[in-house]
Design a protein around this motif. Sequence first.
Motif, mmCIF file in Angstrom:
data_model
loop_
_atom_site.group_PDB
_atom_site.id
_atom_site.type_symbol
_atom_site.label_atom_id
_atom_site.label_comp_id
_atom_site.label_asym_id
_atom_site.label_seq_id
_atom_site.Cartn_x
_atom_site.Cartn_y
_atom_site.Cartn_z
ATOM 1 N N GLY A 1 0.844 -1.200 0.000
ATOM 2 C CA GLY A 1 0.000 0.000 0.000
ATOM 3 C C GLY A 1 0.872 1.241 0.000
ATOM 4 N N ILE A 2 0.614 2.155 -0.923
ATOM 5 C CA ILE A 2 1.418 3.384 -1.033
ATOM 6 C C ILE A 2 0.518 4.600 -0.841
ATOM 7 C CG2 ILE A 2 2.912 4.767 -2.538
ATOM 8 C CD1 ILE A 2 3.736 2.209 -3.946
ATOM 9 N N GLU A 3 0.895 5.487 0.091
ATOM 10 C CA GLU A 3 0.100 6.681 0.388
ATOM 11 C C GLU A 3 1.005 7.917 0.291
ATOM 12 O OE1 GLU A 3 -2.903 7.979 1.224
ATOM 13 O OE2 GLU A 3 -1.898 9.843 1.783
ATOM 14 N N THR A 4 0.635 8.844 -0.608
ATOM 15 C CA THR A 4 1.395 10.104 -0.717
ATOM 16 C C THR A 4 0.443 11.271 -1.026
ATOM 17 O OG1 THR A 4 1.774 9.860 -3.106
ATOM 18 C CG2 THR A 4 3.484 8.956 -1.677
ATOM 19 N N SER A 5 -0.783 11.251 -0.484
ATOM 20 C CA SER A 5 -1.759 12.254 -0.935
ATOM 21 C C SER A 5 -1.556 13.639 -0.321
ATOM 22 C CB SER A 5 -3.179 11.778 -0.644
ATOM 23 O OG SER A 5 -3.402 11.742 0.743
ATOM 24 N N CYS A 6 -0.873 13.697 0.851
ATOM 25 C CA CYS A 6 -0.733 15.001 1.503
ATOM 26 C C CYS A 6 0.689 15.174 2.044
ATOM 27 C CB CYS A 6 -1.807 15.141 2.582
ATOM 28 S SG CYS A 6 -1.901 16.797 3.266
ATOM 29 N N ASP A 7 0.887 15.052 3.347
ATOM 30 C CA ASP A 7 2.229 15.321 3.886
ATOM 31 C C ASP A 7 2.835 14.112 4.602
ATOM 32 O OD1 ASP A 7 0.406 15.511 5.934
ATOM 33 O OD2 ASP A 7 1.304 17.260 6.878
ATOM 34 N N GLU A 8 2.316 12.903 4.327
ATOM 35 C CA GLU A 8 2.937 11.688 4.847
ATOM 36 C C GLU A 8 3.309 10.781 3.683
ATOM 37 O OE1 GLU A 8 0.108 12.436 7.094
ATOM 38 O OE2 GLU A 8 1.528 13.018 8.686
ATOM 39 N N THR A 9 4.596 10.362 3.638
ATOM 40 C CA THR A 9 4.990 9.342 2.658
ATOM 41 C C THR A 9 4.916 8.030 3.410
ATOM 42 O OG1 THR A 9 6.667 10.926 1.913
ATOM 43 C CG2 THR A 9 6.758 8.712 0.965
ATOM 44 N N SER A 10 4.039 7.132 2.972
ATOM 45 C CA SER A 10 3.888 5.896 3.735
ATOM 46 C C SER A 10 3.760 4.681 2.829
ATOM 47 C CB SER A 10 2.664 5.996 4.655
ATOM 48 O OG SER A 10 2.538 4.806 5.417
ATOM 49 N N VAL A 11 4.411 3.586 3.250
ATOM 50 C CA VAL A 11 4.311 2.310 2.531
ATOM 51 C C VAL A 11 4.080 1.224 3.571
ATOM 52 C CG1 VAL A 11 5.489 0.636 1.039
ATOM 53 C CG2 VAL A 11 5.858 3.096 0.669
ATOM 54 N N ALA A 12 3.125 0.315 3.272
ATOM 55 C CA ALA A 12 2.856 -0.804 4.178
ATOM 56 C C ALA A 12 2.733 -2.088 3.386
ATOM 57 C CB ALA A 12 1.576 -0.541 4.969
ATOM 58 N N VAL A 13 3.008 -3.203 4.085
ATOM 59 C CA VAL A 13 2.867 -4.529 3.478
ATOM 60 C C VAL A 13 1.759 -5.259 4.222
ATOM 61 C CG1 VAL A 13 4.006 -6.757 3.086
ATOM 62 C CG2 VAL A 13 5.294 -4.621 2.792
ATOM 63 N N TYR A 14 0.763 -5.744 3.479
ATOM 64 C CA TYR A 14 -0.373 -6.458 4.072
ATOM 65 C C TYR A 14 -0.440 -7.868 3.489
ATOM 66 C CZ TYR A 14 -5.121 -7.410 5.667
ATOM 67 O OH TYR A 14 -6.223 -7.968 6.287
ATOM 68 N N ASP A 15 -0.459 -8.841 4.398
ATOM 69 C CA ASP A 15 -0.547 -10.245 3.989
ATOM 70 C C ASP A 15 -1.991 -10.683 4.212
ATOM 71 O OD1 ASP A 15 -0.567 -13.032 4.053
ATOM 72 O OD2 ASP A 15 1.514 -13.151 4.765
ATOM 73 N N SER A 16 -2.664 -11.164 3.165
ATOM 74 C CA SER A 16 -4.103 -11.449 3.301
ATOM 75 C C SER A 16 -4.395 -12.543 4.325
ATOM 76 C CB SER A 16 -4.722 -11.795 1.951
ATOM 77 O OG SER A 16 -3.968 -12.770 1.313
ATOM 78 N N SER A 17 -3.421 -13.397 4.660
ATOM 79 C CA SER A 17 -3.726 -14.394 5.684
ATOM 80 C C SER A 17 -3.112 -14.053 7.040
ATOM 81 C CB SER A 17 -3.304 -15.800 5.238
ATOM 82 O OG SER A 17 -2.052 -15.769 4.665
ATOM 83 N N PHE A 18 -2.318 -13.005 7.118
ATOM 84 C CA PHE A 18 -1.626 -12.662 8.374
ATOM 85 C C PHE A 18 -2.015 -11.283 8.898
ATOM 86 C CE2 PHE A 18 1.998 -10.504 10.341
ATOM 87 C CZ PHE A 18 2.383 -11.400 11.325
ATOM 88 N N GLY A 19 -2.294 -10.341 8.008
ATOM 89 C CA GLY A 19 -2.587 -8.950 8.396
ATOM 90 C C GLY A 19 -1.422 -8.041 8.038
ATOM 91 N N VAL A 20 -1.298 -6.911 8.737
ATOM 92 C CA VAL A 20 -0.241 -5.935 8.423
ATOM 93 C C VAL A 20 1.121 -6.512 8.838
ATOM 94 C CG1 VAL A 20 0.645 -3.612 8.850
ATOM 95 C CG2 VAL A 20 -1.834 -3.987 8.741
ATOM 96 N N LYS A 21 2.056 -6.603 7.884
ATOM 97 C CA LYS A 21 3.390 -7.138 8.199
ATOM 98 C C LYS A 21 4.394 -6.030 8.477
ATOM 99 C CE LYS A 21 4.891 -11.079 6.942
ATOM 100 N NZ LYS A 21 5.490 -12.206 6.266
ATOM 101 N N SER A 22 4.184 -4.882 7.857
ATOM 102 C CA SER A 22 5.068 -3.743 8.150
ATOM 103 C C SER A 22 4.380 -2.458 7.717
ATOM 104 C CB SER A 22 6.404 -3.871 7.407
ATOM 105 O OG SER A 22 6.210 -3.637 6.035
ATOM 106 N N SER A 23 4.778 -1.365 8.364
ATOM 107 C CA SER A 23 4.205 -0.063 8.029
ATOM 108 C C SER A 23 5.243 1.006 8.344
ATOM 109 C CB SER A 23 2.947 0.152 8.883
ATOM 110 O OG SER A 23 2.500 1.473 8.731
ATOM 111 N N VAL A 24 5.550 1.822 7.354
ATOM 112 C CA VAL A 24 6.545 2.878 7.566
ATOM 113 C C VAL A 24 5.919 4.217 7.148
ATOM 114 C CG1 VAL A 24 8.847 3.721 6.925
ATOM 115 C CG2 VAL A 24 8.422 1.260 7.082
ATOM 116 N N ILE A 25 6.044 5.214 8.025
ATOM 117 C CA ILE A 25 5.520 6.552 7.707
ATOM 118 C C ILE A 25 6.645 7.566 7.874
ATOM 119 C CG2 ILE A 25 3.877 8.379 8.333
ATOM 120 C CD1 ILE A 25 2.012 6.265 9.460
ATOM 121 N N SER A 26 6.850 8.361 6.839
ATOM 122 C CA SER A 26 7.776 9.489 6.961
ATOM 123 C C SER A 26 6.916 10.749 6.916
ATOM 124 C CB SER A 26 8.781 9.450 5.804
ATOM 125 O OG SER A 26 9.495 10.656 5.776
ATOM 126 N N SER A 27 6.815 11.439 8.064
ATOM 127 C CA SER A 27 5.934 12.602 8.144
ATOM 128 C C SER A 27 6.685 13.895 7.829
ATOM 129 C CB SER A 27 5.327 12.696 9.550
ATOM 130 O OG SER A 27 4.591 13.898 9.645
#
Length: 331
Positions: A5-31
């Motif tokens: 998942g990639i989010e850059t719509s405003c003032d946070e650069t964020s990337v996360a990895v989601y495993d459909s059988s495990f849930g969120v595996k990692s999440s990084v936010i650079s504010s």
Amino acid sequence: MIFLGIETSCDETSVAVYDSSFGVKSSVISSQIKIHAHYGGVVPEIASRNHALKIESVFNEAITKADIAVKDIDAVGVTRAPGLIGALFVGVSFAKGLSYALKIPLIPVNHLTAHLISAEITHPGLKPPYTGLIISGGHSHIYQVDKAYNFRLFSHTVDDAAGEAFDKVAKMMGLPYPGGPAIEKLSQEGNPDAVDFPVAMKHQNNISFSGLKTAVMNSFNKKDENITEADIAASFQNTLVNTLINKSRRALNHFESDKLVISGGVACNEYLRKKFREDFKDSCNIYFPSKYLCTDNGDMIAYAAHKFMRLRKFLDITGTAKDNESNINTI
Ligand code: KG4
Ligand code: ZN
């Protein structure tokens, strides 16, 4: 399946990895909050440039933390709208590059729908239908989400968004950006009933905060010695929350709904969380995402990609659904 998942719509650069059988595996936010605080608000060109500088390192960190290889990614989700156009371009271009190089599906995600369904990450038992209130720096919208994840717009602000009202009132009172946390802190020392501010458009579905903002400014400029700045902040916060409760109640009644999801940056506000829980304790269940998920993050984009790839719900760049893929209708 592994979703990025990639989010850059405003003032946070964020990337996360989601495993459909495990849930969120990692999440990084650079504010970028500290950079924009200097200007008292988000400067679009500076935001875009900082996304371009950060996106690759944030991506690498998310992959490393999830303990996967780049080739393990099965699909990439990216915020497509709404947002700052230059900022969105950085995320969308990066996601397109990955999708092309790895030959994997690219799933464009509407930022608002992602904010709402992020409550399902925090509350795994939560399923639509539910009513959703999104309160952020750019939006104050109420949707009804049906079983098939069709989003029907019930109401929206006609002027300022809730977060924008917090930010503008804080600026006027000489408090730092972002204004929401600063007003919340100051309010703890004030009396929420000290000033009787008006709830605008009480008998309509749509929301307005510009009259409240002006009333707060007038009260602030009056310098009444019996009313402290903390009283004004607390009374403003109380009125804004009462306005949102009034509109949410109208939506819940309209849709005969007994579940209310509240998301977006303003949903971090503890006073708001407490008041909503108290006011609706006998009539409906309230679901807030964790505070981490209320502000902008890649987790919600990866989760939405996982949901919407299965449901084939895609929106175009304006946030408007295309014909038979329709999932946002205005009522
Ligand atoms: O969802 P968000 O992180 O970004 C947008 O998509 O806009 O929301 C940011 C907004 C800002 O206006 C900020 O002042 C507000 O959320 N906010 C708060 C609180 N924390 C952040 N407003 C009220 N109380 C808070 N604790
Ligand atoms: Zn947001």
